[in-house]
Motif scaffolding. Structure first.
Motif, mmCIF file in Angstrom:
data_model
loop_
_atom_site.group_PDB
_atom_site.id
_atom_site.type_symbol
_atom_site.label_atom_id
_atom_site.label_comp_id
_atom_site.label_asym_id
_atom_site.label_seq_id
_atom_site.Cartn_x
_atom_site.Cartn_y
_atom_site.Cartn_z
ATOM 1 N N LEU A 1 -4.754 1.388 -6.642
ATOM 2 C CA LEU A 1 -5.014 1.453 -5.155
ATOM 3 C C LEU A 1 -5.432 2.717 -4.901
ATOM 4 C CD1 LEU A 1 -1.323 0.099 -4.361
ATOM 5 C CD2 LEU A 1 -3.584 -0.927 -4.048
ATOM 6 N N SER A 2 -5.631 3.579 -5.608
ATOM 7 C CA SER A 2 -6.580 5.125 -5.303
ATOM 8 C C SER A 2 -7.911 4.920 -5.366
ATOM 9 C CB SER A 2 -5.748 6.029 -6.196
ATOM 10 O OG SER A 2 -6.351 5.902 -7.449
ATOM 11 N N LYS A 3 -8.250 3.875 -6.079
ATOM 12 C CA LYS A 3 -9.774 3.766 -5.965
ATOM 13 C C LYS A 3 -10.268 3.273 -4.637
ATOM 14 C CE LYS A 3 -9.622 2.173 -10.993
ATOM 15 N NZ LYS A 3 -10.588 3.398 -11.368
ATOM 16 N N ASN A 4 -11.874 3.014 -4.712
ATOM 17 C CA ASN A 4 -12.395 2.677 -3.630
ATOM 18 C C ASN A 4 -12.786 1.349 -3.867
ATOM 19 O OD1 ASN A 4 -12.441 4.768 -1.784
ATOM 20 N ND2 ASN A 4 -14.352 5.661 -2.605
ATOM 21 N N VAL A 5 -12.997 0.339 -3.031
ATOM 22 C CA VAL A 5 -13.242 -1.066 -3.164
ATOM 23 C C VAL A 5 -14.633 -1.231 -4.103
ATOM 24 C CG1 VAL A 5 -14.490 -3.160 -1.989
ATOM 25 C CG2 VAL A 5 -12.267 -1.835 -0.924
ATOM 26 N N GLU A 6 -15.642 -0.388 -3.733
ATOM 27 C CA GLU A 6 -16.830 -0.526 -4.544
ATOM 28 C C GLU A 6 -16.676 -0.411 -6.151
ATOM 29 O OE1 GLU A 6 -19.721 2.425 -3.218
ATOM 30 O OE2 GLU A 6 -18.044 3.929 -3.088
ATOM 31 N N GLU A 7 -15.504 0.298 -6.304
ATOM 32 C CA GLU A 7 -15.111 0.510 -7.942
ATOM 33 C C GLU A 7 -14.424 -0.784 -8.575
ATOM 34 O OE1 GLU A 7 -13.546 4.376 -8.790
ATOM 35 O OE2 GLU A 7 -13.273 4.437 -6.640
ATOM 36 N N ILE A 8 -14.014 -1.563 -7.683
ATOM 37 C CA ILE A 8 -13.295 -2.716 -8.283
ATOM 38 C C ILE A 8 -14.117 -4.307 -7.837
ATOM 39 C CG2 ILE A 8 -11.309 -1.368 -8.823
ATOM 40 C CD1 ILE A 8 -10.042 -2.744 -6.044
ATOM 41 N N ALA B 1 -10.856 2.280 1.091
ATOM 42 C CA ALA B 1 -9.707 2.685 -0.179
ATOM 43 C C ALA B 1 -9.277 1.237 -0.372
ATOM 44 C CB ALA B 1 -8.484 3.461 0.389
ATOM 45 N N ALA B 2 -8.891 0.956 -1.666
ATOM 46 C CA ALA B 2 -8.231 -0.188 -2.001
ATOM 47 C C ALA B 2 -6.756 -0.743 -1.346
ATOM 48 C CB ALA B 2 -7.971 -0.125 -3.577
ATOM 49 N N TYR B 3 -6.230 0.287 -1.080
ATOM 50 C CA TYR B 3 -4.961 0.158 -0.554
ATOM 51 C C TYR B 3 -5.029 -0.155 1.021
ATOM 52 C CZ TYR B 3 -5.359 5.244 0.807
ATOM 53 O OH TYR B 3 -5.872 6.282 1.474
ATOM 54 N N SER C 1 0.736 -1.315 -0.211
ATOM 55 C CA SER C 1 -0.179 0.114 -0.098
ATOM 56 C C SER C 1 0.868 1.184 -0.022
ATOM 57 C CB SER C 1 -1.089 -0.040 1.243
ATOM 58 O OG SER C 1 -0.198 0.025 2.485
ATOM 59 N N ASP C 2 2.122 1.065 0.583
ATOM 60 C CA ASP C 2 2.969 2.368 0.570
ATOM 61 C C ASP C 2 3.552 2.653 -0.950
ATOM 62 O OD1 ASP C 2 3.261 2.368 3.362
ATOM 63 O OD2 ASP C 2 4.692 0.882 3.427
ATOM 64 N N PHE C 3 3.337 1.746 -1.801
ATOM 65 C CA PHE C 3 3.898 1.761 -3.112
ATOM 66 C C PHE C 3 2.830 2.896 -3.871
ATOM 67 C CE2 PHE C 3 4.224 0.702 -7.658
ATOM 68 C CZ PHE C 3 5.403 0.290 -7.667
ATOM 69 N N LYS C 4 1.470 2.775 -3.601
ATOM 70 C CA LYS C 4 0.674 3.873 -3.822
ATOM 71 C C LYS C 4 1.063 5.292 -3.696
ATOM 72 C CE LYS C 4 -3.304 6.329 -3.677
ATOM 73 N NZ LYS C 4 -3.756 7.457 -2.699
ATOM 74 N N LYS C 5 1.511 5.494 -2.445
ATOM 75 C CA LYS C 5 1.949 6.993 -2.124
ATOM 76 C C LYS C 5 3.201 7.369 -2.963
ATOM 77 C CE LYS C 5 0.863 5.720 2.642
ATOM 78 N NZ LYS C 5 1.432 5.535 3.897
ATOM 79 N N PHE C 6 3.802 6.420 -3.468
ATOM 80 C CA PHE C 6 5.256 6.937 -4.117
ATOM 81 C C PHE C 6 5.079 6.701 -5.858
ATOM 82 C CE2 PHE C 6 6.858 5.606 -0.001
ATOM 83 C CZ PHE C 6 7.196 6.715 0.369
ATOM 84 N N HIS C 7 3.942 6.063 -6.283
ATOM 85 C CA HIS C 7 3.737 5.796 -7.681
ATOM 86 C C HIS C 7 2.250 6.174 -8.069
ATOM 87 C CE1 HIS C 7 7.151 3.215 -6.749
ATOM 88 N NE2 HIS C 7 7.356 3.361 -7.900
ATOM 89 N N PRO C 8 1.675 7.297 -7.574
ATOM 90 C CA PRO C 8 0.422 7.611 -7.921
ATOM 91 C C PRO C 8 -0.253 7.723 -9.436
ATOM 92 C CG PRO C 8 1.375 9.740 -7.391
ATOM 93 C CD PRO C 8 2.422 8.518 -7.039
ATOM 94 N N GLY C 9 1.025 7.831 -10.082
ATOM 95 C CA GLY C 9 0.505 7.696 -11.751
ATOM 96 C C GLY C 9 0.692 6.713 -12.281
#
Length: 324
Positions: A192-199, A279-281, A177-185
């Motif tokens: 990982l930036s999505k909410n659970v309901e989206e996936i 959050a997915a992360y 989940s830390d990966f998301k903070k450093f790779h938002p793009g």
């Protein structure tokens, strides 16, 4: 002839990397401890090809949770030393250990209060003598037939940098989940930036059985949906429990096998579950911590509204993580 030459280069460089394995000792461990205990940053310095590799090592460290930056030795002597702070750890890269520009910088770095670690192929070099710790990067030979172009030595240096980064990931308990903070793009960051309901899977895609169903019924649902799990619910679809294909194997192994038993008698009660707005992360964190691959998703009344599989977060096998 061309293929044979290319294959020989790969063999030489592979041998160079494998040759580093026997060189790993307490000094590598000490380097990792210094970096973990430091309140400063990791500074990578080098000239030429070593400098290019140093930039990559710095980028890898940054993306995996270790604050790092590349410092060009010439620019350092013309003002960039102002970026260096007491407590930083410096990795000085030079195969020969006699790179003049790098060696001229080291006394100034040490006077600031930084520990210096040499990555060099010559443990008896000037750089080694100026450093607090020496990581032996010596290779048997360069892949270049002239023995001039850095090839095996830079490949080995890159591999050692990766070994350091991965070791620090484990030591610092850097999580997916830390990966998301450093790779938002990136692709994973976007998921990982999505909410659970989206996936999550929802509606008719949720494997469910009533709590009064038999074990046989539950296994048929597991087989039909192929998610390796069935959610057990009451008549209002409130979550009662869960049964996985691993649970089924365990029941068979224990014996005696009775497929007509009530699912309520063998299911896992009060399973881990999350809200759809999570959050997915955070979902990935929970999955990794408890080593589970499927999560029921419920509303505020604990009625099942979806099911989340690890593959839905990671993109059907596009990304892989191994947790402890």
């Amino acid at each position: 002839m061309i293929i044979e030459q290319a294959a020989e280069v790969l063999r030489i460089e592979a041998d160079a990397i494998m040759g580093l394995v026997s060189k790993l000792d307490h000094r590598f461990t000490e380097m990792v401890e210094w970096i973990c205990q430091s309140k400063g940053r990791v500074i990578i310095a080098g000239i030429g090809k070593s400098g290019l590799i140093g930039r990559k090592i710095a980028a890898t460290l940054n993306s995996t949770g270790t604050n790092a930056f590349f410092l060009h030795p010439v620019e350092a002597m013309h003002g960039d030393l102002g970026m260096v702070c007491q407590g930083d750890v410096v990795l000085a890269l030079s195969n020969s250990g006699e790179t003049e520009e790098l060696n001229l910088m080291i006394p100034s770095i040490r006077s600031i209060g930084c520990k210096v670690i040499a990555f060099t192929g010559n443990p008896e070099s000037t750089l080694a003598g100026l450093s607090d710790l020496v990581i032996d990067m010596g290779v048997a030979k360069e892949a270049c037939p002239l023995g001039l172009a850095p090839t095996s030595s830079t490949t080995a240096l890159l591999a050692m940098g990766d070994a350091l980064a991965v070791t620090l990931i484990e030591k610092k308990q850097f999580k997916s989940s830390d990966f998301k903070k450093f790779h938002p793009g990136g692709k994973l960051g976007q998921r990982l930036s999505k909410n659970v309901e989206e996936i999550m899977l929802s509606g008719s895609s949720i494997p469910m059985v009533d709590k009064d169903a038999s074990l046989r019924d539950a296994i048929m649902v597991i087989d039909r949906f192929r998610l390796g799990v069935v959610l057990v619910v009451d008549r209002e679809k409130r979550l009662e429990g869960i049964l996985t294909d691993g649970d089924v194997r365990h029941l068979i192994a224990l014996g005696p096998w009775n497929p007509d038993r009530s699912i309520s008698a063998v299911m896992t009660r009060n399973p881990k579950h999350l809200a759809a707005g999570t959050a997915a992360y955070d979902a990935l964190d929970l999955m990794e911590h408890h080593q589970i691959t499927v999560l029921p998703i419920t509303d505020d009344r604990e009625m099942v509204v979806g099911v989340l599989h690890l593959h839905d977060i990671l993109g059907k096998g596009q990304f892989k993580f191994s947790g402890k």
